[in-house]
Design an enzyme around this catalytic site. Structure first.
Site: not given
Ligand SMILES: NC(=O)c1ccc[n+]([C@@H]2O[C@H](COP(=O)([O-])OP(=O)(O)OC[C@H]3O[C@@H](n4cnc5c(N)ncnc54)[C@H](O)[C@@H]3O)[C@@H](O)[C@H]2O)c1
Ligand SMILES: O=C[C@H](O)CS(=O)(=O)O
Length: 476
Positions: A168, A243, A277, A374
């Site tokens: 998804k 993640e 992230c 964040e």
């Molecule tokens: N650790 C990592 O590798 C990593 C990588 C990229 C982003 N992030 C984190 O992601 C966040 C930004 O991304 P975002 O805004 O898409 O995050 P988000 O948590 O809002 O959404 C992530 C995914 O989860 C889905 N989602 C949201 N609510 C849900 C629910 N109740 N049930 C099931 N799915 C649901 C969203 O549609 C999306 O596909 C930041 O906190 C960033 O740090 C972490």
């Molecule tokens: O936002 C999180 C991603 O994992 C960043 S990276 O491109 O993998 O460094």
């Protein structure tokens, strides 16, 4: 949506708009699917697993190599899709597609290295084996900031291990994920092996986390949503990989190469307009070099070119949406209200819409919200510290533990700090550290599990102990 090898609409016929964050205009629609479509996809993945899990490592590696080649052959088109739906500069989008291909190639190779063990038996007439088998049907949920490479880090190891998957993508950036469905089909993955669902996150996530046919959930996104999914997955005791969010400190010691630290700081803060992230959330600069670092960082920040990602030479695109822009403005106002000083930027960009000026805030303090929240935007708070012990203590004072960075030319300090900093990823004199060959992941509330590296496939495998008895001659 892509289910069981066929493209389909939502059963309700409902759709959702997808916007271009640079213009605010709709670029298309997607099917507004929910639990029923997710159930159908899970059942297709379960059926496909019965045969796909019996393919050889070589057969899976070959399909992944074809997928790798297809991604590279379509790199430009995939990058254009990515920029249009997410907003990042084309150069970064091309880089993300290249990184996606690199993860696929890496796991094409890792597929052939899923070894088992023969364990010295404590009994006569028995042989002990530890084998590793694919987990089964995987549910994958990914974020909007890296809509292709975050999917690659899940699809590639899952398929390499012999799993099948229901993905998804984020609602804001679905087309990159849907393109993966098309490319996997062209690469020869049988129907049902890869499925891509769009629509209601809550409904789709609810089905993925509760359906007993799903054996594993892998999620990349915010810590807040990760906790919801962890709780939901507990009901059927699924394997989980998380993640999650970050709050990266970037420490500059007084013995650092300041120019190198500024270059690293720009990369670690402003990549993807600060929406990664692993972006620096807090700069900590030792008192003796504070003014020099702030001045040089500000000069470098002012050179960054802001604009629509499709424009040649643009380095900072828009934020993903108006809510993200509003959060950046809230955090900025909070900091200024508590004594923060805007050194450069500090307001919406003249382009309007979701564009914001890259901003440096000096005299940041622990009382300000962004010391714990964040930022996920082009806002760079710079805190001051006196001693190494204080820097490590401040850096670790967070519930997050994904990435951290520090700059020093003292070898002893490099080892002391890298061991004392409580993070899954440590950049020493480097601001860009992500590669498919190294383990990526966090500790504390930044998640669990690792993606990429030789570790990334482990989360898609189960270790099975086989005790082979009755082997001595007397048994014959
Ligand atoms: N650790 C990592 O590798 C990593 C990588 C990229 C982003 N992030 C984190 O992601 C966040 C930004 O991304 P975002 O805004 O898409 O995050 P988000 O948590 O809002 O959404 C992530 C995914 O989860 C889905 N989602 C949201 N609510 C849900 C629910 N109740 N049930 C099931 N799915 C649901 C969203 O549609 C999306 O596909 C930041 O906190 C960033 O740090 C972490
Ligand atoms: O936002 C999180 C991603 O994992 C960043 S990276 O491109 O993998 O460094």
């Amino acid at each position: 949506m892509y289910i069981a090898g066929a493209w389909c609409d939502a059963q309700s016929g409902g759709t959702l708009d997808v916007d271009n964050p640079a213009t605010g205009t709709a670029i298309g629609t997607i099917a507004n699917g929910g639990a029923a479509e997710t159930r159908r996809a899970i059942e297709a993945a379960h059926t496909a697993f019965l045969s796909f899990s019996k393919t050889t490592a070589g057969e899976r590696a070959e399909m992944l190599r074809r997928l790798h080649q297809l991604i590279l052959e379509n790199q430009e088109e995939l990058a254009q899709i990515l920029t249009r739906e997410q907003g990042k500069p084309l150069a970064e989008a091309r880089g993300e597609i290249g990184m996606s291909a690199a993860y696929v190639l890496w796991f094409a190779e890792e597929a052939r290295r899923v070894y088992g063990e023969i364990i010295p038996s404590p009994w006569h007439g028995r042989r002990l084996l530890a084998t590793r088998q694919p987990v089964g049907v995987v549910g994958a949920i990914t974020p909007w900031n890296f809509p292709s490479s975050m999917l690659a880090r899940k699809i590639a190891p899952a398929l390499a291990a012999g799993c099948t998957i229901v993905c998804k993508p984020a609602t804001q950036t679905p087309y990159s994920g849907l393109a993966w469905g098309e490319l996997c089909a062209r690469a020869g993955f049988p129907a049902g092996v890869v499925n891509v669902i769009t629509g209601s996150a809550r409904e789709i996530g609810g089905e993925l986390t509760s359906n007993p046919l799903v054996r594993k959930i892998t999620f990349t996104g915010s810590t807040e949503v990760g906790k919801v999914l962890l709780a939901q997955a507990a009901g059927t005791v699924k394997k989980v990989s998380m993640e999650l969010g970050g709050n990266a400190p970037f420490i500059v010691f007084d013995d650092a190469d300041i120019d190198r630290a500024v270059e690293g700081g720009i990369n670690a803060k402003f990549r993807n307009t600060g929406q990664t992230c692993v972006c620096t959330n807090r700069f900590y600069v030792q008192a003796g070099v504070y003014d020099e670092f702030v001045e040089k960082l500000s000069r470098a920040t002012q050179k960054l070119r802001v604009g629509p990602g499709a424009e040649q030479g643009v380095e900072l695109g828009p934020l993903i949406d108006s809510q993200s822009l509003g959060k950046v403005e809230e955090l900025l106002a909070d900091a200024v209200g508590k004594g923060g000083q805007v050194v450069t930027g500090g307001r919406r960009h003249e382009l309007g819409g979701n564009f914001f000026e890259p901003t440096i805030i000096a005299e940041a303090s622990a009382a300000m919200r962004f010391s714990r929240e964040e930022i996920f935007g082009p806002l760079a708070p710079v805190f001051r510290f006196e001693t190494e012990e204080e820097a490590v203590r401040l850096a670790n004072d967070t519930e997050y533990g994904l990435a951290c960075y520090f700059y020093t030319r003292d070898l002893g300090r490099a080892f002391r700090a890298s061991e004392a900093l409580d993070y899954g990823i440590v950049g020493v004199n480097e601001g860009l550290v992500t590669t498919e060959v190294a383990p990526f992941g966090g500790v504390k509330e930044s998640g669990m599990g690792r993606e990429g590296s030789r570790h990334g496939i482990e989360d898609y495998l189960e270790v099975k102990y086989v005790c082979m008895g009755g082997l001595d001659a007397s048994a014959a």
